[in-house]
Write an enzyme that holds these catalytic residues in place. Structure first.
Site, PDB file in Angstrom:
ATOM      1  N   GLU A  25     -19.976  17.989  61.304  1.00 52.77           N
ATOM      2  CA  GLU A  25     -20.374  16.571  61.220  1.00 52.77           C
ATOM      3  C   GLU A  25     -21.707  16.419  60.500  1.00 52.77           C
ATOM      4  OE1 GLU A  25     -17.293  14.660  61.970  1.00 52.77           O
ATOM      5  OE2 GLU A  25     -19.033  13.523  61.311  1.00 52.77           O
TER       6      GLU A  25
HETATM    7  C1  LIG Z   1     -15.623  25.207  63.813  1.00 55.08           C
HETATM    8  C2  LIG Z   1     -15.645  24.210  62.707  1.00 55.08           C
HETATM    9  C3  LIG Z   1     -14.911  23.046  62.829  1.00 55.08           C
HETATM   10  C4  LIG Z   1     -14.901  22.113  61.795  1.00 55.08           C
HETATM   11  N1  LIG Z   1     -14.109  21.009  61.907  1.00 55.08           N
HETATM   12  C5  LIG Z   1     -13.947  20.221  60.812  1.00 55.08           C
HETATM   13  C6  LIG Z   1     -12.991  19.184  60.803  1.00 55.08           C
HETATM   14  O1  LIG Z   1     -12.299  18.947  61.804  1.00 55.08           O
HETATM   15  N2  LIG Z   1     -12.817  18.460  59.687  1.00 55.08           N
HETATM   16  C7  LIG Z   1     -13.553  18.690  58.567  1.00 55.08           C
HETATM   17  O2  LIG Z   1     -13.345  18.014  57.599  1.00 55.08           O
HETATM   18  N3  LIG Z   1     -14.486  19.656  58.546  1.00 55.08           N
HETATM   19  C8  LIG Z   1     -14.690  20.433  59.631  1.00 55.08           C
HETATM   20  N4  LIG Z   1     -15.606  21.448  59.608  1.00 55.08           N
HETATM   21  C9  LIG Z   1     -16.411  21.629  58.407  1.00 55.08           C
HETATM   22  C10 LIG Z   1     -17.873  21.251  58.600  1.00 55.08           C
HETATM   23  O3  LIG Z   1     -18.032  19.870  58.697  1.00 55.08           O
HETATM   24  C11 LIG Z   1     -18.663  21.880  57.466  1.00 55.08           C
HETATM   25  O4  LIG Z   1     -18.673  23.275  57.683  1.00 55.08           O
HETATM   26  C12 LIG Z   1     -20.063  21.352  57.376  1.00 55.08           C
HETATM   27  O5  LIG Z   1     -20.074  20.022  56.947  1.00 55.08           O
HETATM   28  C13 LIG Z   1     -20.936  22.192  56.432  1.00 55.08           C
HETATM   29  O6  LIG Z   1     -20.312  22.437  55.222  1.00 55.08           O
HETATM   30  P1  LIG Z   1     -20.226  23.907  54.628  1.00 55.08           P
HETATM   31  O7  LIG Z   1     -19.684  24.747  55.684  1.00 55.08           O
HETATM   32  O8  LIG Z   1     -19.526  23.862  53.372  1.00 55.08           O
HETATM   33  O9  LIG Z   1     -21.710  24.324  54.428  1.00 55.08           O
HETATM   34  P2  LIG Z   1     -22.582  24.047  53.122  1.00 55.08           P
HETATM   35  O10 LIG Z   1     -22.436  22.632  52.741  1.00 55.08           O
HETATM   36  O11 LIG Z   1     -22.300  25.074  52.136  1.00 55.08           O
HETATM   37  O12 LIG Z   1     -24.039  24.258  53.718  1.00 55.08           O
HETATM   38  C14 LIG Z   1     -24.714  25.516  53.762  1.00 55.08           C
HETATM   39  C15 LIG Z   1     -26.188  25.257  54.052  1.00 55.08           C
HETATM   40  O13 LIG Z   1     -26.771  24.486  53.000  1.00 55.08           O
HETATM   41  C16 LIG Z   1     -27.402  23.324  53.460  1.00 55.08           C
HETATM   42  N5  LIG Z   1     -27.194  22.237  52.532  1.00 55.08           N
HETATM   43  C17 LIG Z   1     -26.073  21.945  51.843  1.00 55.08           C
HETATM   44  N6  LIG Z   1     -26.282  20.857  51.073  1.00 55.08           N
HETATM   45  C18 LIG Z   1     -27.537  20.442  51.276  1.00 55.08           C
HETATM   46  C19 LIG Z   1     -28.323  19.374  50.785  1.00 55.08           C
HETATM   47  N7  LIG Z   1     -27.816  18.493  49.943  1.00 55.08           N
HETATM   48  N8  LIG Z   1     -29.570  19.258  51.244  1.00 55.08           N
HETATM   49  C20 LIG Z   1     -30.087  20.144  52.102  1.00 55.08           C
HETATM   50  N9  LIG Z   1     -29.383  21.167  52.599  1.00 55.08           N
HETATM   51  C21 LIG Z   1     -28.121  21.317  52.207  1.00 55.08           C
HETATM   52  C22 LIG Z   1     -26.726  23.060  54.799  1.00 55.08           C
HETATM   53  O14 LIG Z   1     -27.588  22.365  55.664  1.00 55.08           O
HETATM   54  C23 LIG Z   1     -26.439  24.472  55.295  1.00 55.08           C
HETATM   55  O15 LIG Z   1     -27.559  24.993  55.951  1.00 55.08           O
HETATM   56  C24 LIG Z   1     -15.667  22.354  60.638  1.00 55.08           C
HETATM   57  C25 LIG Z   1     -16.417  23.515  60.545  1.00 55.08           C
HETATM   58  C26 LIG Z   1     -16.394  24.450  61.538  1.00 55.08           C
HETATM   59  C27 LIG Z   1     -17.158  25.710  61.362  1.00 55.08           C
END
Ligand SMILES: Cc1cc2nc3c(=O)[nH]c(=O)nc-3n(C[C@H](O)[C@H](O)[C@H](O)COP(=O)(O)OP(=O)(O)OC[C@H]3O[C@@H](n4cnc5c(N)ncnc54)[C@H](O)[C@@H]3O)c2cc1C
Ligand SMILES: Cc1cc2nc3c(=O)[nH]c(=O)nc-3n(C[C@H](O)[C@H](O)[C@H](O)COP(=O)(O)OP(=O)(O)OC[C@H]3O[C@@H](n4cnc5c(N)ncnc54)[C@H](O)[C@@H]3O)c2cc1C
Lengths: 249, 591, 310
Positions: B438
């Site tokens: 989220e």
């Molecule tokens: C157990 C689990 C359940 C989930 N359930 C759902 C679901 O039901 N539906 C769904 O759609 N998604 C779901 N997700 C996905 C989740 O919402 C994403 O993992 C999350 O939004 C982060 O995206 P990412 O993993 O690609 O990380 P990234 O976006 O790659 O982030 C990596 C790091 O970079 C930082 N970062 C990235 N962009 C920026 C920025 N612009 N400014 C500053 N910092 C930044 C982040 O804070 C983080 O520390 C789930 C994930 C998990 C692990």
């Protein structure tokens, strides 16, 4: 038939009670209160009888302070039809409770009264029997099963040696034991509906009954504490202790 | 490893801090009364402790499994789900029009806390269904609503949110899933990852809300649309028909929330998954933003809930574990570790922060109810402003703090905390996801600084600061409270002023400061609410009402919060104002 | 005017708990009469006549009383009550069923399950599952009291020579209640409430088959078998095995709790045992707080070993 279910508001069974320092009783202020678990079983049984088509109306009665309304509402949320609170600030002992219930039975004319075998606060195990005596009705105490056949009630009782089955004439007073049923969880929509169900409040004084306490509580104390003993590490050690230290085997 | 809902504190927060009575008198919410709310909480507490909590451990050790192409939930999950939906708990604050209970969100929040505290892995399922329902309710056509909403409200079907793809996490503009028009519907092709409860065996059908692009959609955020894709197609008579072209490819092996299946979903391996447009094309992300407030708040509540659970467990362990003697004595009986001051410090830190988080999360919910139900337009807008400002704080601060406290919970257990048997470790592992999904904490902090502070030139922040300045904590008889409190507000105000100015010099500066700024807000709003709690407790005490011991403890906890937590704002202010330029000081190559 | 004790029996054998009630009666007044109502219960009448300290046995034989139904028995007791200052019975399922009904007929507030007698009108009884002890005083002219058998010694079964008087049945219309049958647990083991040693199993036993482990140990020790509510609810053993606040109260010389956590409701029924042994694999289980000898171990390992080594 109509069923009357008397219920009591008691300290929740999970609460470890504390004796008041002035020895007048146990601390009940700000302690979690709930419906006496045996009464919950009574309410559940009445509802099952209604669901099975045996009962038409279920009336809940509680005697006590204003907050007993919440307990009655819980029973209504489980599925009972309406409630009566006989309101009083005083302590009401089982004999007086039975007299009040007798009065209500005469007014409501139920065919069956179901209540818990004992309240887990005073552990008296008296009210159902007292009421049956006052009404001259049959009594089915410690019930674990109810079956209705030919205008009589076949009732299985939990007794010291096992189970006993009796056939009771109706109307009757039944008190519940633990194995009679497992009460349901209240459904959320029913909590909302319960709010709209009828709940009459009758001041106890207005009944003109003799409700004075006949048993005076002189004092209430903590039970003697049992000290924790020791841990043993092996079967041999345990046998040795039981033989040579405790000398019980 | 039991859980018992902290009903007394919940009711205190609802009534004394969040104006439950006022909320219950709003048009549309008048079915609820404070008494009824208390009956609801009591029954929910039973389900939480008797049905959900006992499965929490099982969920962790057994976990959800992907067997022969099917997702299997842990033992007991199905029965618990049945009990849950039959009890009507799935749709507690949802409109009666679709079979919900129309309870204030304020009350629903307290109930949600219980679900997450007792079994977060389980609670995620209804939570995602709730979010999917909100999306459908707000933007779906009447036909879609009629077909899908009632069954989702009743819990007969569950819902999911499909945003994330492997290249599109925090940055949803990178979404690539394709949606091609095909008569009255669309065909979807693409792969979604990390989809919570994307598949399971609790219900027959699952309704996916999916972000995807239509063929000629503009690049980036403005080209994303929202689609409803059922797992099984629904016939015109409402019955369930053929399987749709969507399947679960695998589920993830995770650090925590093992009971909750996290799925990779493949859309359109064959003829394309049938999807129905929700609202208008290219509005998908706009719709997401509307719902995001609720979803982010819900995750903030998870942080609070896990911390409460960890606290209960730590406190009970600390009373049992015997180790060492009281300080200053060499002989005599050994005591349980709760007698040691450092263990007390940990427990007090957990307790006071849990209370502060609860106050904040519930306050948000009360404001949300007023923003949606208040008859006066100006008041609705004012409350909406509070909701917007507080959303990233609830999500960011409550989850970061939740992690910190779950970790303290392990620490209280010593070695036994590191060992899985006690369950303390599970809370620590489960809490870990809350700062990630989220929107990560980084994204929340960016939202706070970018959208909530800079966009309106600090108007909402200043309004909130003024509100917080209106109380005098010393009235609650706590030494130095006024001084610490005033200092914390000054720190927040100065940091805010600096940010507004710094943003004009260098846009990296507010971003570099954002995490600390979010933390600062959390601590100060928490302090404000703890001060209000202490004042309310003091008032009750003076009036001789209620449970004196409870109120005494409230005041003591507030005092601890002031001296141990709120006093830290000066450091945060310093970090923000003096330290932000250090953040980007090294070059990328230097790492 | 003396004390009336209501005997409990099955027309053949006198329940041992009646002997405890006689002792309680003698603490109040040297003149103790015992009512034996039943059908073809001459043997019981004789054995009550021999109980030390009993002055008079009232025998009332009639089919009405064959099954000790409260509806008929209460009427009989109430009809002779005015001759006594106290009416006593043991707080067994029978005593608890009948005496309050007698009290209702006489407009008396009964007193249940007393553990001590301080004077003719002042008694001690546990409340709140034994977590508090109340001292209460009766203001009724007739005191109707059930006594907790484990806290009063049994009167000697021999050595007395009471006068035996037979009395008339009480004229009652009797369609209120009819006895239909009973399903009594058959066992060669000592009776639970009076056994010198009790071995109890809880939910930790896991199944009714596994309860054989408990039974084997009990047989080795010549002990009675008890259980927690959870074990009864799960159907491992019959209901009459339940020890606790709402089951049976026991106070043997040795109580062995196996796979029982020690909820207050269970402790209420056994914490007056002289020596308590607890076997539980959870070292945090509250049962250890009352156990003299605790053993943190898997019951499936140690109980068979214990049985073998004895
Ligand atoms: C157990 C689990 C359940 C989930 N359930 C759902 C679901 O039901 N539906 C769904 O759609 N998604 C779901 N997700 C996905 C989740 O919402 C994403 O993992 C999350 O939004 C982060 O995206 P990412 O993993 O690609 O990380 P990234 O976006 O790659 O982030 C990596 C790091 O970079 C930082 N970062 C990235 N962009 C920026 C920025 N612009 N400014 C500053 N910092 C930044 C982040 O804070 C983080 O520390 C789930 C994930 C998990 C692990
Ligand atoms: C109104 C009311 C009345 C009640 N009345 C009574 C009553 O009269 N009597 C009564 O007993 N209860 C009563 N209870 C229930 C009581 O609260 C407890 O639920 C019950 O006593 C628990 O039984 P237990 O100890 O067998 O089960 P649990 O609490 O589940 O404990 C099982 C124990 O077995 C241990 N264990 C499991 N496997 C093993 C193994 N392999 N080796 C060693 N140990 C193992 C576990 O560590 C655990 O401590 C009442 C409750 C209510 C609400």
């Amino acid at each position: 038939m109509k069923i009357l279910v008397p219920i009591k508001r008691v300290v929740d069974y999970n609460v470890k009670v504390r004796v008041k320092s002035d020895q007048t009783g146990v601390e009940t202020a700000n302690v979690k209160m709930s419906m006496n678990p045996f009464d919950e079983i009574a309410v559940e049984e009445a509802i099952r009888l209604q669901e099975a088509g045996t009962a038409e109306e279920i009336v809940i009665v509680s005697i006590g302070i204003k907050q007993c309304q919440e307990t009655i509402r819980t029973a209504l949320a489980m599925g009972a039809d309406r409630g009566i609170l006989v309101e009083t600030e005083e302590e009401v002992q089982p004999l007086a409770v039975a007299k009040i219930l007798k009065h209500l039975v005469e007014k409501e004319s139920p065919q069956l009264v179901i209540t818990g075998k004992q309240a887990i606060d005073d552990d008296n195990n008296q009210t159902g029997q007292l009421l049956a005596a006052l009404l001259g009705w049959s009594q089915g105490t410690f019930a674990s099963k109810l079956e209705f056949t030919d205008d009589r009630l076949k009732l299985t009782r939990e007794v010291d040696g096992g189970l006993e089955t009796v056939s009771l004439s109706l109307p009757s007073v039944v008190t519940t034991d633990l194995r009679l049923n497992e009460p349901r969880f209240v459904k959320l929509p029913n909590i909302m509906k319960a709010k709209k169900k009828q709940l009459d409040i009758i001041p106890m004084d207005s009944l003109g009954l003799d409700t004075t306490s006949r048993v005076k509580i002189l004092k209430v104390e903590d039970p003697p504490q049992r000290e924790a003993g020791i841990k043993v590490d092996s079967v041999e050690e345990l046998i040795d202790k039981l033989k040579n230290e405790a000398k019980v085997i | 490893m039991t859980y018992s809902a902290p009903l007394q504190d919940m009711e205190f927060v609802l009534n004394e801090l969040c104006d439950l009575e006022g909320v219950c008198s709003l048009p549309g919410l008048q079915e609820t009364t404070p008494d009824l709310a208390s009956a609801v909480l009591e029954e929910a507490a039973k389900i939480a402790s008797e049905v959900l909590a006992p499965l929490n451990r099982q969920g962790d050790t057994q976990g959800a499994k992907h067997l022969d192409g099917k997702v299997v939930t842990p033992d007991g999950w199905k029965e618990a789900y049945r009990e849950f939906i039959e009890g009507g708990w799935n749709s507690i604050s949802f409109s009666e029009k679709y079979g919900g209970q129309s309870l204030p969100y304020l009350v629903a929040t307290a109930v949600q806390e219980m679900w997450h505290a007792s079994n977060m892995s389980f609670a995620l399922c209804p939570m995602l269904t709730q979010t999917a329902m909100e999306a459908l309710l707000m933007h779906g056509s009447d036909a879609l609503k009629q077909t899908y909403l009632p069954k989702m409200v009743s819990g007969e079907w569950t819902g999911t949110m499909n945003l994330t793809e492997s290249q599109a996490g925090s940055d949803l503009s990178a979404v690539r899933t394709q949606a091609e028009p095909n008569g009255d519907h669309y065909r979807l092709y693409g792969q979604k990852i990390f989809i919570t409860y994307g598949d399971h065996d609790l219900t027959e059908n699952i309704i996916h809300m999916v972000l995807a692009r239509t063929p000629n959609a503009p690049e980036g955020v403005r080209g994303i649309s929202l689609f409803l894709v059922p797992k099984l197609l629904v016939n015109t008579d409402g019955s369930v028909g053929e399987p749709n072209d969507v399947r679960c490819v695998s589920i993830e092996h995770k650090l925590g929330i093992h009971g909750s299946p996290t799925c990779v979903l493949a859309y359109g391996d064959k003829e394309g998954a049938v999807g129905y447009l929700v609202g208008e094309e290219n509005q998908g992300l706009v719709y997401m933003f509307v719902m995001m407030n609720l979803a982010r708040h819900a995750v903030g509540v998870e942080g609070l809930a896990i911390a409460e659970r960890a606290y209960q467990q730590a406190a009970s362990f600390a009373k049992e574990r015997v180790q060492g003697r009281p300080i200053g004595t060499k002989s005599g009986d050994r005591v349980s570790i709760i007698h040691h001051a450092d263990v007390r410090r940990m427990l007090m830190t957990m307790r006071c922060k849990v209370e502060a988080m609860r106050s904040l999360a519930y306050l948000w919910a009360g404001a949300f109810d007023k923003s949606t139900h208040h008859p006066d337009e100006d008041e609705r807008l004012r409350q909406q402003q509070i909701v917007e400002l507080l959303t990233p704080i609830v999500k960011g601060w409550c989850t970061e703090t939740g992690n910190q406290l779950a970790s303290l919970g392990v620490q209280v257990h010593g070695g036994m905390g590191f060992i899985e048997e006690t369950g303390a470790a599970q809370h620590f592992r489960d809490a870990r996801i809350t700062t990630i999904y989220e929107g990560t904490t980084g994204i929340q902090a960016g939202d706070l600084v970018g959208r909530k502070l800079l966009r309106d030139g600090g108007a909402a922040a200043v309004m909130m600061l003024e509100t917080m300045r209106k109380i005098e904590p010393s009235m609650a008889d706590i030494k130095e409270f006024d001084k610490i409190y005033k200092q914390s507000l000054d720190d927040l105000e100065q940091a805010t002023q600096w940010l507004l100015k710094a943003a004009m010099e260098d846009p990296q500066l507010p971003a570099a400061a954002s995490y600390y700024y979010l933390e600062l807000w959390g601590v100060v709003v928490g302090g404000w609410l703890m001060a209000k709690s202490a004042l309310a407790a003091q008032k009750k005490k003076s009036a001789g009402e209620g449970d004196k011991a409870f109120y005494d403890n409230k005041i003591k906890t507030a005092s601890y919060y002031a001296a141990h937590v709120l006093s830290g704002t000066t450091g945060l202010r310093h970090t923000i104002i003096e330290g932000s330029d250090d953040v980007m000081a090294l070059q990328v190559e230097d790492f | 005017m003396g004390v009336l004790v209501v005997a409990e029996h099955d027309n053949e054998v006198l329940q041992e708990s009646t002997l405890n009630a006689v002792t309680a009666g003698l603490e109040i007044n040297a003149e103790v009469s015992v009512l034996v109502a039943g059908q073809n219960c001459g043997g019981v009448v004789d054995s009550v006549g021999k109980v030390a300290g009993v002055s008079k046995v009232l025998s009332c034989e009639h089919e009405l009383y064959e099954h000790q139904l409260a509806e008929s028995l209460a009427g009989l007791i109430a009809s002779i009550a005015s001759d006594y200052t106290h009416i006593l019975a043991a707080a067994t399922s029978q005593g608890k069923n009948v005496l309050p009904r007698v009290a209702g007929l006489l407009d008396v507030a009964p007193i249940s399950d007393i553990t001590d007698i301080q004077s003719a009108d002042t008694f001690v009884r546990p409340i709140y599952a034994g977590n508090a002890i109340a001292t209460v005083q009766s203001e009724d002219t007739i005191k109707i009291v059930t006594i907790r058998p484990t806290t009063f010694d049994a009167a000697a079964a021999d050595g007395g020579s009471a006068e035996i008087v037979s009395i008339d049945p009480h004229d009652d219309k009797q369609d209120l209640s009819q006895f239909m049958g009973q399903e009594l647990t058959q066992s060669d083991r000592p009776e639970l409430t009076s056994a010198r040693i009790v071995v109890s199993g809880g939910r930790g036993m896991g199944s009714s088959e596994n309860f054989q482990i408990i039974e084997a140990l009990a047989d080795k020790l010549n002990a009675a078998v008890g259980a927690s509510r959870a074990a009864v609810d799960a159907g491992y053993v019959p209901n009459d095995y339940q020890v606790g606040q709402t089951g049976k109260v026991v106070a043997p010389d040795l109580y062995v709790a196996v796979g029982i956590s020690g909820a207050i409701q269970h402790l209420a029924g056994m914490k007056d045992s002289k020596v308590i042994v607890a076997i539980n694999k959870d070292e945090e289980a509250p049962i250890f707080q009352v156990a003299d000898y605790g053993m943190v171990a898997d019951l499936f390992d140690v109980v068979p070993k214990l049985t073998e080594s004895l």
